[in-house]
Structure formats: C-alpha cells, structure tokens
Design a protein around this motif. Structure first.
Motif: not given
Ligand SMILES: [Zn+2]
Ligand SMILES: [Zn+2]
Length: 259
Positions: A192, A205, A209
């Motif tokens: 992202c 993170h 994900e």
């Molecule tokens: Zn991400």
C-alpha cells in the motif's frame, strides 16, 4: 567454507546429492535448487546454474548476472531461460505447499538482486509476503521490494534481450552506484506504499497485510466453493428447469405430499 562463496561450492559439486538435505531442494543436470538458509519470506528458494553445465561458460562467467550478461548473448539467454523453466516448477511446488499449510496461495516473485551479496548467479524464488524472522534490516527489505528497483524480475531481465543492442549494453552493466542507493530508501509497504519509521513497525504492518490477504483469499475460495455446490445441485435437479416436465415427477411429488 565462507558464507560468501558457499553457493559457488554447491554449484561446483559433481554430485549435488552430497549437499545436506536440509539445504538441497532438488537438482537437475543443469541446476541446483536450495532452500535459503535465511528466508526473507514464508517461502524462499534459490536456483543456481551448475558450474559446468554451460560450456564454454566458466564458473567466473557464472559469478553473477553482470558477468553472465557480458558473455555470448545466446548462451547467456539460454542460462536464464533454463532458470525460468526451473522457477516455474518451483513455483508450482510452493503454491501446493501454500494451500496445504495456509489454505490459500499468493503471489511469488522470481528475480535477481542487481548487486548480489553472494558469489555465483542465483535466482530468488520468493513468496510475496516478506514476513519472516530473518527479515531484520532495511537493506534486506529494500532488496526484495518489487517496486523499488534493486530487485530485478527475471521477466524484465529476459526482456532486455529483445531490446536494442545499445539498451542491452547500458542496462547489463548493473552499476553498483546506480543500484545500491535503493537499499537506503525509506521503508514503505510494498502492498500500500505507506511509509514506516523502523523495521519492527513495518514488520507488524506486513503481517497485518498478510492476514488481510489471507482472509480475502479464503472468503473468495469459500464463495467459489459455494457457487460450485449450487451449480452441482442445479445440474442434479435439472428436471426442474426442463420446459416439459418428465412424466414421473408429478407422481413423486404426490407421493411426498401423501406422506
Ligand atoms: Zn501496507
Ligand atoms: Zn541473493
């Protein structure tokens, strides 16, 4: 044996079966596939061309992508095309294992480091998650980030052979000064693009994900399964869709209603 040259040692083995089974995944007449000792993703393999499989190429011609691309173009392309075939097979194995272990499959990257850290040409076949305890520092992460530029996908490298000779000449130099700065770029999520201050935050993170991806893919599979079951039921009770109902059906229904 030095860590830097261990891959070359493997590639030079006359009998790859003598490589420890914890390391060797498979071998063919032309290549050796090993399990990366420090996987940077859930699945991480290296495919090495065997040192004497491509005469007149020598072990120093096969030292890395840069040295290979300086050799006879057709021979170099042959080495890469063979690696690409091997990689297809390894990806299928990985996908089967993904489904077995995690219930779904996800993308797999196949490519080279523009500036390799170990001697002897090796193709990375690595699952697109970058979730692993061995993923520790920024340099590791950036070296596999698919959009950054340090990691060169095999398909891109193969496409250089179809470009103009002057383009090939330029890209195949793989200048350290051009690629190494990528390793120092700020951390950003390859899914992202969100940026992160440090590795622990990024790793957390990446795990999220992956969890999201897992949920999404599994519910996709679930919906597909449901659809297939419904379709099966429809074909089994095809009679209901027939414009002219078969003779026996009303009787069956009557039978049921009398019970
Ligand atoms: Zn991400
Ligand atoms: Zn490498």
């Amino acid at each position: 044996m030095s860590a830097l040259t261990i891959l070359r040692t493997y590639a030079q083995k006359a009998d790859p079966a003598s490589i420890p089974s914890s390391v060797l995944f498979e071998h063919t007449a032309k290549s050796i596939t090993i399990i990366d000792a420090y996987p940077k993703s859930r699945f991480h393999f290296l495919i090495l061309p065997r040192a004497s499989a491509y005469p007149p190429l020598t072990v120093s011609n096969l030292a890395n992508l840069r040295s290979l691309l300086k050799c006879d173009k057709d021979r170099a392309k042959e080495v890469l095309t063979d690696l690409s075939e091997d990689a297809k097979r390894i990806r299928t194995c990985i996908e089967e294992e993904m489904v077995k272990r995690f219930g779904f499959k996800w993308a797999i990257w196949t490519g080279f480091h523009s500036v390799p850290s170990m001697e002897h040409l090796h193709l990375h076949v690595i699952s697109a998650d970058l979730c692993s305890p061995s993923m520790k520092v920024k340099k590791h992460y950036n070296s596999f980030h698919p959009k950054l530029g340090f990691f060169l996908s095999l398909d891109d490298v193969l496409s250089w052979f179809d470009a103009t000779p002057s383009y090939f000449q330029t890209v195949s130099q793989l200048k350290k000064t051009e690629y190494e700065p990528y390793l120092k770029e700020d951390l950003s999520c390859f899914h992202c693009s969100e940026s992160f201050k440090n590795m622990p935050k990024l790793k957390e993170h990446l795990q999220e994900e992956w969890n999201k991806m897992s949920k999404r893919e599994k519910s996709k599979l679930e919906r597909k399964r449901k659809r297939e079951t419904e379709e099966n039921e429809n074909t089994n009770s095809n009679a209901e869709n027939d414009p002219v109902p078969p003779l026996k059906k009303p009787e069956q229904e009557e039978d049921l209603s009398t019970k």
